[in-house]
Write an enzyme that holds these catalytic residues in place. Structure first.
Site, PDB file in Angstrom:
ATOM      1  N   LYS A 148       0.836  -1.197   0.000  1.00  0.00           N
ATOM      2  CA  LYS A 148       0.000   0.000   0.000  1.00  0.00           C
ATOM      3  C   LYS A 148       0.877   1.257   0.000  1.00  0.00           C
ATOM      4  O   LYS A 148       0.681   2.165  -0.781  1.00  0.00           O
ATOM      5  CB  LYS A 148      -0.928  -0.030   1.225  1.00  0.00           C
ATOM      6  CG  LYS A 148      -1.787   1.211   1.339  1.00  0.00           C
ATOM      7  CD  LYS A 148      -2.764   1.136   2.498  1.00  0.00           C
ATOM      8  CE  LYS A 148      -3.415   2.507   2.683  1.00  0.00           C
ATOM      9  NZ  LYS A 148      -4.388   2.548   3.756  1.00  0.00           N
ATOM     10  N   GLU A 173      10.343  -4.829   4.645  1.00  0.00           N
ATOM     11  CA  GLU A 173      10.400  -6.215   4.190  1.00  0.00           C
ATOM     12  C   GLU A 173      10.167  -6.287   2.683  1.00  0.00           C
ATOM     13  O   GLU A 173      10.909  -6.938   1.940  1.00  0.00           O
ATOM     14  CB  GLU A 173       9.312  -7.054   4.894  1.00  0.00           C
ATOM     15  CG  GLU A 173       9.546  -7.308   6.365  1.00  0.00           C
ATOM     16  CD  GLU A 173       8.977  -6.213   7.257  1.00  0.00           C
ATOM     17  OE1 GLU A 173       8.781  -5.068   6.781  1.00  0.00           O
ATOM     18  OE2 GLU A 173       8.735  -6.499   8.445  1.00  0.00           O
ATOM     19  N   GLY A 231      -4.877  -1.561   4.717  1.00  0.00           N
ATOM     20  CA  GLY A 231      -4.100  -2.699   4.216  1.00  0.00           C
ATOM     21  C   GLY A 231      -4.807  -4.019   4.453  1.00  0.00           C
ATOM     22  O   GLY A 231      -4.901  -4.874   3.565  1.00  0.00           O
ATOM     23  N   GLU A 263      -5.221  -6.366  14.536  1.00  0.00           N
ATOM     24  CA  GLU A 263      -4.656  -5.065  14.139  1.00  0.00           C
ATOM     25  C   GLU A 263      -5.755  -3.990  14.160  1.00  0.00           C
ATOM     26  O   GLU A 263      -5.490  -2.828  14.411  1.00  0.00           O
ATOM     27  CB  GLU A 263      -4.004  -5.161  12.747  1.00  0.00           C
ATOM     28  CG  GLU A 263      -3.020  -4.027  12.479  1.00  0.00           C
ATOM     29  CD  GLU A 263      -2.246  -4.176  11.172  1.00  0.00           C
ATOM     30  OE1 GLU A 263      -2.813  -3.905  10.108  1.00  0.00           O
ATOM     31  OE2 GLU A 263      -1.060  -4.558  11.216  1.00  0.00           O
ATOM     32  N   LYS A 270       9.234  -0.715  14.147  1.00  0.00           N
ATOM     33  CA  LYS A 270       9.877  -0.370  12.865  1.00  0.00           C
ATOM     34  C   LYS A 270      11.007   0.632  13.100  1.00  0.00           C
ATOM     35  O   LYS A 270      12.097   0.500  12.548  1.00  0.00           O
ATOM     36  CB  LYS A 270       8.850   0.252  11.904  1.00  0.00           C
ATOM     37  CG  LYS A 270       7.779  -0.701  11.400  1.00  0.00           C
ATOM     38  CD  LYS A 270       6.877   0.004  10.395  1.00  0.00           C
ATOM     39  CE  LYS A 270       5.645  -0.802  10.058  1.00  0.00           C
ATOM     40  NZ  LYS A 270       4.700  -0.132   9.189  1.00  0.00           N
TER      41      LYS A 270
HETATM   42  O1  F6P Z   1       3.123  -2.944   9.759  1.00  0.00           O
HETATM   43  C1  F6P Z   1       1.772  -3.167   9.608  1.00  0.00           C
HETATM   44  C2  F6P Z   1       1.299  -2.794   8.238  1.00  0.00           C
HETATM   45  O2  F6P Z   1       1.290  -1.422   8.116  1.00  0.00           O
HETATM   46  C3  F6P Z   1      -0.059  -3.396   7.948  1.00  0.00           C
HETATM   47  O3  F6P Z   1      -1.095  -2.601   8.405  1.00  0.00           O
HETATM   48  C4  F6P Z   1      -0.014  -3.542   6.465  1.00  0.00           C
HETATM   49  O4  F6P Z   1      -0.975  -4.438   5.989  1.00  0.00           O
HETATM   50  C5  F6P Z   1       1.394  -4.038   6.277  1.00  0.00           C
HETATM   51  O5  F6P Z   1       2.151  -3.330   7.243  1.00  0.00           O
HETATM   52  C6  F6P Z   1       1.982  -3.858   4.920  1.00  0.00           C
HETATM   53  O6  F6P Z   1       1.961  -2.533   4.525  1.00  0.00           O
HETATM   54  P1  F6P Z   1       2.159  -2.118   3.017  1.00  0.00           P
HETATM   55  O7  F6P Z   1       1.070  -2.743   2.231  1.00  0.00           O
HETATM   56  O8  F6P Z   1       2.104  -0.627   3.011  1.00  0.00           O
HETATM   57  O9  F6P Z   1       3.503  -2.639   2.577  1.00  0.00           O
END
Ligand code: F6P
Length: 526
Positions: free
Chosen positions: A208, A214, A269, A355, A495
């Site tokens: 998103k 990661e 997300g 969450e 994070k």
């Molecule tokens: O760290 C939690 C989070 O923000 C979730 O809410 C989300 O689904 C996930 O990380 C991945 O986020 P993104 O789609 O922005 O990579």
């Protein structure tokens, strides 16, 4: 939205406390066996058909008076007012000042003569993106040179699509292998890359925000590997072998991916499977299947918006969750999908509920004097029976169960499905009935509650309905608790600290660290 009242400030809350704890027949002493004996119509009263999902709530520690009080609580909290505000596109995610409109992802186009809605402009964008994404999915399906599709994403950009691709494997195109890489642990990506042929692989970078460590680390390594395999940096090949699914299209382009499918910040997300994040699923089951899933979810949206509270399944389940968490004091719920294709169902629900509702302050930031999200956990049946069900039957804690079973199997092996269904029914029965006449080690107290969700078949449409049911049920408990179910500030601290420690792992600098972290860092550097 001025009509919102936190549950503990309503008259119904005090009434529920009294109902639970005092009088000649306090609800805390409710006994399922007596309730069934006293009321031959209990199953009919406490079960219902919702779109694609039949739900038996009768083996729960509730009766008509308890449900009526819980519905009064919902009214006094303003649950339907908040629901209507969400469906009107108001910014109910108050800490981020955003509307919450995942329901739009499955909203059909405006019918002729239908009045204008506040989100019609957004809906036009939704349909344009959906059309482009489904056309792309069909193109990939028809492209015989692509044999492997790798989704790189985490959290909501992984759990939903992965769960759904597995759940709907029966509908999958056989010529494509779908893979999901989420963890920053390089063992995951390296192990997969070793088995792939770059020229036959499509990478989908799903994020998103397009900033998640990661996903960015995995995407970068995948891109480097791809370029090394083909021996060149080739933008045209990247365009063919990489696509990005994100609200941050600019960052994706910056990263070097020109094939992009967007979505919007009003899709959380964990609520994003039906947006462009669903592309791996669309590739797997095709455009028609994907649309069927959207239709199933929309049917459940309509049910949530229009069914009266006493026959509104998301409402009843969300209120049951409040009853268990805040009155019985149960701290967890075990999810038992009796269908191996639903093996990621518990993990998907963990993010959705924990969450969303794992919060300790209300919408105004005030500390809550009561519990919120329970711990969700589970494994497919019958496997769980041979692992932890012992504790569920005879342990000291009561854990409400949630079974999901599917009437019709998608295989033809004789005998298996009856055995599977018999076990699901038998477990729910054993939790309820117990074995009170046996003594000592063989004694089962029984009276352990369970919900039984039953689908006729596991199809895109029934999965879509099941997903929307869970989304709205989480909405209901969150609304009663007075929390914002649509932010997730709790994931931020880790994070930030990880970034700091990553730098220290390079330098060995332990200055200012707590003694434990410093000690571990020293061992890692030694
Ligand atoms: O760290 C939690 C989070 O923000 C979730 O809410 C989300 O689904 C996930 O990380 C991945 O986020 P993104 O789609 O922005 O990579």
């Amino acid at each position: 939205m001025s009509r919102l009242t936190r549950c503990d400030r309503t008259p119904a809350w005090a009434q529920l406390q009294a109902h639970f704890g005092s009088g000649a027949q306090p609800a805390r002493a409710f006994d399922l066996r007596q309730a069934f004996a006293a009321d031959p119509a209990r199953f009919e009263a406490l079960s219902q058909q919702a779109p694609h999902v039949f739900a038996d709530l009768s083996k729960n520690l509730i009766d008509a008076p308890t449900e009526a009080l819980l519905q009064t609580l919902a009214r006094q909290c303003g649950v339907t007012a908040l629901r209507d505000a969400m469906f009107a596109g108001l910014p109910i995610n108050n800490t981020e000042q955003r509307p919450v409109m995942h329901f739009l992802l499955r909203q059909p186009p405006r019918a002729a003569g239908e009045a204008a809605r506040p989100w019609d402009a957004e809906l036009t964008q939704v349909h344009a993106t959906l059309q482009a994404m489904l056309a792309y999915a069909e193109q990939v399906r028809a492209d015989e040179s692509i044999t492997d599709v790798v989704n790189i994403g985490i959290g909501g950009s992984d759990l939903g699509p992965q769960m759904a691709v597995q759940a709907l494997a029966e509908f999958a195109i056989p010529a494509k292998r779908l893979h999901f890489v989420s963890n920053v642990d390089g063992h995951e990506l390296a192990g997969l890359l070793a088995r792939l042929d770059a020229g036959k692989t499509l990478f989908l970078v799903a994020s998103k925000t397009f900033t998640t460590t990661e996903t960015m680390s995995n995407a970068l390594s995948a891109k480097r590997w791809f370029e090394a395999q083909l021996g060149v940096e080739a933008p045209a090949l990247i365009a063919r072998h990489f696509a990005a699914l994100t609200t941050n299209v600019a960052a994706a382009r910056e990263f070097g991916i020109s094939t992009t499918f967007g979505f919007w910040d009003w899709v959380g997300g964990r609520y994003s499977l039906m947006s462009a994040i669903g592309l791996p699923l669309a590739i797997s089951i095709g455009a028609a299947g994907f649309k069927d899933m959207l239709a199933g979810a929309h049917a459940m949206d309509q049910h949530f918006c229009s069914a009266p509270a006493e026959r509104n399944l998301p409402m009843r389940l969300g209120l049951l969750d409040v009853w268990y968490r805040n009155f019985h004091g149960f701290t967890s719920r075990s999810i038992a999908p009796y269908h191996s294709a639903l093996r990621r169902w518990p993990a998907y629900l963990q993010q959705l509920e924990m969450e969303s509702n794992g919060k300790r302050v209300d919408r105004e930031g005030q500390a809550l004097p009561f519990g919120t999200a329970p711990v969700l956990w589970g494994e497919p049946g019958t496997n769980g029976q041979h692992a932890y069900f012992q504790m569920l039957h005879q342990g000291t804690d009561v854990v409400p169960m949630e079974f999901v079973a599917v009437k019709k199997a998608a295989h033809h092996l004789p005998g298996h499905h009856d055995k599977l269904l018999a076990n699901a029914l038998a477990q729910a029965q054993a939790f309820m009935l117990g074995q009170a006449d046996a003594g000592g080690h063989k004694h089962f107290a029984g009276n352990r509650p369970s919900t039984f969700l039953l689908l006729d078949e596991l199809t895109p449409a029934s999965l879509g309905a099941l997903l929307a049911l869970q989304e709205h049920r989480v909405f209901v408990s969150g609304a009663v608790w007075g929390i914002n179910s649509f932010d997730q500030w709790g994931v931020e601290l880790g994070k930030v600290l990880a970034k700091d420690i990553e730098a220290r792992l390079r330098t060995g600098d332990a200055l200012g660290l707590d003694a434990s972290t410093a000690g571990l860092l020293a061992r890692l550097k030694a």
